[in-house]
Design an enzyme around this catalytic site. Structure first.
Site, PDB file in Angstrom:
ATOM      1  CD  GLN A 122      43.831  36.757  23.401  1.00  0.00           C
ATOM      2  OE1 GLN A 122      42.741  36.273  23.118  1.00  0.00           O
ATOM      3  NE2 GLN A 122      44.253  36.837  24.663  1.00  0.00           N
ATOM      4  N   GLY A 123      47.865  38.396  20.600  1.00  0.00           N
ATOM      5  CA  GLY A 123      48.995  39.133  21.165  1.00  0.00           C
ATOM      6  C   GLY A 123      48.554  40.171  22.159  1.00  0.00           C
ATOM      7  CB  SER A 125      49.513  38.328  28.275  1.00  0.00           C
ATOM      8  OG  SER A 125      48.224  38.121  28.757  1.00  0.00           O
ATOM      9  CB  SER A 157      47.778  29.772  23.475  1.00  0.00           C
ATOM     10  OG  SER A 157      47.745  29.812  24.874  1.00  0.00           O
ATOM     11  CD  GLU A 240      35.695  32.937  23.567  1.00  0.00           C
ATOM     12  OE1 GLU A 240      36.435  32.066  24.010  1.00  0.00           O
ATOM     13  OE2 GLU A 240      34.704  32.678  22.864  1.00  0.00           O
ATOM     14  CB  SER A 362      43.461  35.869  37.186  1.00  0.00           C
ATOM     15  OG  SER A 362      43.086  37.130  37.693  1.00  0.00           O
ATOM     16  CD  GLU A 364      43.220  35.646  42.033  1.00  0.00           C
ATOM     17  OE1 GLU A 364      43.421  35.443  40.811  1.00  0.00           O
ATOM     18  OE2 GLU A 364      43.407  34.774  42.905  1.00  0.00           O
TER      19      GLU A 364
END
Lengths: 378, 369
Positions: A122-123, A125, A157, A240, A362, A364
């Site tokens: 997955q491109g 971040s 990943s 997800e 995250s 947060e």
């Protein structure tokens, strides 16, 4: 939860017993044999129609119920995810291509995903775009009938082992940062792509940098509509909502602890056994919060913030349980093979748990999402 | 909650109370409001001797005394919804205890006794916020040993004591002489113990609902530095953490209620797990809600102050957080809690407990059935 779910659990456990070595700790280790175990296991699942159970029948799935899908998530994660990186293709790349892909894209990508033969990365971040994804800088510049993509992704990943990348890049400057983004499906074998692994405490293959140097892409590689990739990414994230069933591995490890320790269990400090019991309560709580999300999903009443409470609870559980389990194995000698295996599994859980509150959005961001809903009148 | 949580007999999982029970809870909430709402606890504190007279007719009016939580199904769920509504208003009455009164009416209600043995001195004397709501109370230990106890007169006024009275166990004849409870627990006794743990947690859940609702309204209204407190991320994050705790208790409360309803062999352990989570949640929720209210939160004019003070009895009795964890840890032994990953050790443990007289064992793979 029907008898079908109980049968499914038995079937999955049996398959893991037969096809996955007992010391398997996931596909992403320094030993290439682990990746091969995962790839072979995916083929086994695919042959039995268990890999893409949730998919519509027209694409070879069984249209399994949300509860069956949940049982698969739990069983696989509890047993160190023997599907390896396949969950990505199966859970959201495939379904997104079903919804937005052209007939050619569907014909090209869906069969290999459904057979468990292909790994996707997955491109999303970038160094300057983490939680704030819309600020990404990787740019696709118009070049004749196509584009040239230049930029850098990070924390990607499985990039070292992936054949395909689900790439988000900027194709134009819109009035809002969320505008002008486009999804491209690109082959990782292209020489204009360079992958550099990042050594980390969570193990190999998890983190990579990916560099795009004038990568040539065409209209045929665009998923959905040019400049409207943001809404597609939001859809991806919605697939997800429940995410990883982290509580399942926690529950399994907590339940295994007394067996692994044998007679030494009763010799543990009482306070430590109390912490273990507390973690069991928290693991059950996280599981029930996941079931709440699934029930809302099944009834079509789910909102984006509904999964936030679960995600906050489960990621905290992951890290707190790791501390308790590490203390438990530190108090015991565990000389036999089963004991050593348990100690390794706990150490693996502890290393991986560090990423729980950061990966896939995250904690947060989950709090922000939840606060927005709670304080809607503000 | 007809479809069972985690069970292997139904095709889906409904985590909600039945529509009837939920509606009954809403009706109770409105009835308490119409009768004075937040004024009820304040009136009871001013004139403690009148509290039973203040609340009992109200409960009569909404048919509370017709509920039999031991009948299970809708009645148990309605009792839970009623307790939650009572918690919302900090209803100054031992509702959960009274709802669990014996069918023969021989005592005013049921109180869990913290000790596990049959004799005096096996645990602290039972205590609950039952002062003035009845003289004689049935007791039951976690092992299902039954007894009867008499409420002592109030040692201090409700302003600081919140109607908590200690109970003196009455001696009963046993085969080894005169003790304060029956010798052996029964399956019915353990089911009662689970019930006596679970229903007060529903009251506490109602208090958590209210504390967070009040705080949400406060941070939206209260302005500092030219903007509502709700705009500050430090405030938002505290509130979300508290809400995670509240919603977690809600799910565990429904699970524990199902466990009682199903006569599950681990109902006491499930109830202790709920109590453990509820007490931890209450700690965080009240700390956060007080903090976000600032000094206003201590003042009598603020409802939070009343909810917070009257949450104390249910948070300390019959078991503190430490005692709850201690009992839970000892009772689950090596088996842990039931669930899909309980494994053979879990199943064996549950079976052993069932063999000791529980109403039911665990289902396949340690799942509740």
């Amino acid at each position: 939860m029907g008898e079908g779910v109980a049968t499914l659990r038995r079937e999955l456990r049996q398959l893991v017993r037969e096809h996955v070595p007992p010391d398997f700790l996931g596909a992403f280790t320094a030993d290439p044999a682990d990746l091969e175990v995962a790839q072979a296991f995916c083929r086994t699942l695919a042959e039995r129609g268990l890999l893409c159970m949730a998919w519509p029948r027209e694409f070879g799935g069984r249209e399994s119920s949300p509860w069956e899908q949940m049982a698969v998530r739990e069983e696989m994660w509890a047993l160190h995810e023997p599907r390896g990186a396949q969950y990505m293709g199966v859970n959201w790349v495939g379904p997104t291509i079903m919804r937005h892909g052209t007939a050619e894209q569907q014909a090209r990508h869906l069969p290999p995903i459904s057979r468990g033969e292909v790994i996707w990365c997955q491109g999303f971040s970038e160094p300057e775009a983490g939680s704030d994804l819309a600020s990404l800088r990787t740019t696709a510049r118009r070049d004749g009938g196509g584009w040239r993509v230049t930029g850098q992704k990070v924390w990607t990943s499985y990039a070292t082992m992936a054949q395909w990348c689900f790439l988000l890049a900027r194709t134009s400057k819109g009035a809002r940062r969320q505008q002008g983004l486009t999804v491209f499906l690109v082959p990782m074998s292209d020489p204009a792509i360079e992958v550099r692994p990042i050594a980390s405490m969570i193990g190999p293959h998890h983190l990579n940098e990916v560099f795009f140097d004038e990568l040539r892409v065409t209209e045929a590689d665009v998923l959905g509509t040019v400049d409207e990739g943001w809404s597609l990414v939001q859809e991806v994230l919605a697939f997800e909502r429940v995410g990883i069933a982290r509580y399942a591995r926690v529950e399994r490890l907590l339940h295994e602890a007394p067996t692994a320790l044998g007679d030494q269990w009763e010799k543990l400090p009482e306070e430590l056994r109390g912490r273990w019991a507390r973690m069991l309560v928290h693991a059950r709580r996280a599981r029930l919060l996941a079931y709440r999300v699934v029930a809302l999903q099944a009834s079509g009443r789910i909102r984006p913030d509904d999964s936030a409470a679960y995600r906050i609870a489960v990621t905290r559980l992951d890290q707190e349980s790791a501390e308790v389990l590490m203390d438990i194995v530190a108090e015991a000698s565990l000389p036999d093979e089963a004991g050593r295996r348990f100690r390794r599994a706990v150490a693996d859980h502890r290393r991986y748990s560090v990423s729980a509150t950061v990966a896939s959005g995250s904690v947060e961001m989950q709090r922000i999402l939840m606060a927005r809903a709670l304080l809607a009148a503000s | 909650m007809t479809a069972v949580l985690g069970a292997a007999t139904s095709t889906d999982m409904n985590t909600e109370l039945s529509d009837e029970a939920a509606e009954y809870g809403r009706t109770a909430l409105r009835a308490f409001e119409a009768a004075g709402g937040d004024e009820l606890v304040q009136a009871a504190e001013r004139e403690p001797e009148k509290r039973a007279g203040l609340i009992e007719p109200l409960l009569d009016e909404i048919g509370a005394w017709e509920l039999d939580p031991r009948a299970g199904g809708d009645e148990l769920e309605a009792a839970a919804a009623l307790c939650r509504a009572a918690g919302w208003w900090a209803l100054p009455y031992p509702l959960a205890e009274r709802l669990c009164r014996p069918a023969d009416g021989s005592t005013a209600g049921l109180v869990l006794a913290a000790g596990t043995g049959a004799g005096v001195g096996t645990g602290p004397a039972p205590a609950a916020a039952v002062a003035g709501a009845g003289q004689r109370w049935s007791t039951v230990t976690l092992d299902g040993r039954r007894g009867v106890a008499t409420a002592r007169p109030l040692a201090e006024g409700p302003r600081y004591g919140a109607f908590v009275a200690e109970l003196d166990p009455e001696p009963v004849a046993t085969s080894t002489g005169t003790g304060t409870g029956t010798e052996d627990g029964t399956a019915d006794g353990r089911a009662d113990a689970a019930l006596a743990l679970v229903l007060p947690c529903w009251t506490l859940l109602g208090m958590l609902d209210r504390a967070l609702d009040l705080t949400r309204a406060h941070v939206l209204a209260r302005q500092q530095f030219g903007q509502p407190l709700a705009r500050f991320q430090g405030v938002q994050f505290q509130l979300t953490d508290a809400e995670v705790e509240r919603v977690g208790v809600e799910e565990l409360a429904k699970f524990a209620l199902w466990s009682v309803q199903a006569g599950h062999g681990d109902a006491v352990e499930d109830a202790l797990a709920l109590r453990h989570a509820a007490l931890e949640a209450a700690d965080l929720v009240f700390r956060v809600t007080h903090q976000l209210h600032g000094a206003m939160g201590f003042c009598d004019e603020t409802t939070l102050s009343w909810i917070s003070r009257y949450s104390q009895p249910v948070r300390r009795h019959p078991l503190s957080l430490s005692a709850t964890r201690d009992h839970l840890t000892r009772r689950i032994g090596r088996a842990g809690l039931s669930g899909p990953f309980a494994g053979p050790a879990g199943a064996a443990g549950a079976a052993a407990r069932a063999g000791a007289g529980s109403a039911a064992g665990s289902g396949e793979e340690g799942q509740p059935r």
